[in-house]
Write a protein that holds these residues in place. Sequence first.
Motif, PDB file in Angstrom:
ATOM      1  N   ASP A   1       0.844  -1.189   0.000  1.00 36.93           N
ATOM      2  CA  ASP A   1       0.000   0.000   0.000  1.00 36.93           C
ATOM      3  C   ASP A   1       0.882   1.243   0.000  1.00 36.93           C
ATOM      4  N   GLU A   2       0.244   2.381  -0.141  1.00 37.61           N
ATOM      5  CA  GLU A   2       0.955   3.650  -0.276  1.00 37.61           C
ATOM      6  C   GLU A   2       1.885   3.933   0.902  1.00 37.61           C
ATOM      7  N   THR A   3       1.455   3.611   2.118  1.00 36.73           N
ATOM      8  CA  THR A   3       2.280   3.891   3.291  1.00 36.73           C
ATOM      9  C   THR A   3       3.537   3.024   3.320  1.00 36.73           C
ATOM     10  N   LYS A   4       3.439   1.789   2.862  1.00 37.85           N
ATOM     11  CA  LYS A   4       4.614   0.913   2.807  1.00 37.85           C
ATOM     12  C   LYS A   4       5.631   1.451   1.810  1.00 37.85           C
ATOM     13  N   ILE A   5       5.155   1.870   0.642  1.00 32.18           N
ATOM     14  CA  ILE A   5       6.042   2.408  -0.387  1.00 32.18           C
ATOM     15  C   ILE A   5       6.746   3.660   0.146  1.00 32.18           C
ATOM     16  N   GLU A   6       5.994   4.537   0.785  1.00 34.10           N
ATOM     17  CA  GLU A   6       6.579   5.769   1.325  1.00 34.10           C
ATOM     18  C   GLU A   6       7.565   5.480   2.451  1.00 34.10           C
ATOM     19  N   ALA A   7       7.287   4.482   3.270  1.00 34.57           N
ATOM     20  CA  ALA A   7       8.174   4.149   4.393  1.00 34.57           C
ATOM     21  C   ALA A   7       9.516   3.624   3.896  1.00 34.57           C
ATOM     22  N   ILE A   8       9.502   2.712   2.928  1.00 36.61           N
ATOM     23  CA  ILE A   8      10.785   2.196   2.438  1.00 36.61           C
ATOM     24  C   ILE A   8      11.549   3.282   1.684  1.00 36.61           C
ATOM     25  N   GLU A   9      10.821   4.149   0.994  1.00 36.25           N
ATOM     26  CA  GLU A   9      11.476   5.269   0.306  1.00 36.25           C
ATOM     27  C   GLU A   9      12.244   6.135   1.307  1.00 36.25           C
ATOM     28  N   GLN A  10      11.625   6.449   2.431  1.00 35.02           N
ATOM     29  CA  GLN A  10      12.285   7.278   3.444  1.00 35.02           C
ATOM     30  C   GLN A  10      13.531   6.598   4.009  1.00 35.02           C
TER      31      GLN A  10
END
Length: 163
Positions: free
Chosen positions: A127-136
């Motif tokens: 989901d969007e939050t997982k993608i954003e978390a690994i990006e950070q």
Amino acid sequence: MRHTLSVLVENRHGVLARVAGMFARRGYNIDSLTVGVTEDPTISRMTIVVRGDDEVLEQVTKQLNKLIDVIRVSDLKAEDTVEREMALFKVSSDVNNRSEIMQIVDIFRARIIDVAPRSMIVEVTGDETKIEAIEQLLRPFGIKEMVRTGKVALRRGAKGVSS
């Protein structure tokens, strides 16, 4: 408020341009757009994420339904759907930080799909939050390039959009 629309359309040339043009003419922004053929090769599914209140959603739905190639428009509620995105990250890496990047990849159940002397490509879905978390977490290593798909979504259970 963000709305996820599942739009079944005829699988013909120009349909995407007409749908995108409708959004542009009406002044609505598309946050995410994913298109692909369905189990029926004559039909494509567009998953469109748009921001707006219920009035905006109603107008977008009405305008989409006016387009000749549109078969069905459905508003997918978050609690009734499974949603996923995919991202690829090309991350700077060397022998000193490669194991640390690999640990982050393992934690997120992502995959390393390419290794070069000075970079790695990481693939992650979720989901969007997982993608954003690994990006950070990957940013401090240096993201050379990244690409994300739009959201894809299916309604949970036996009932589908075409039902």
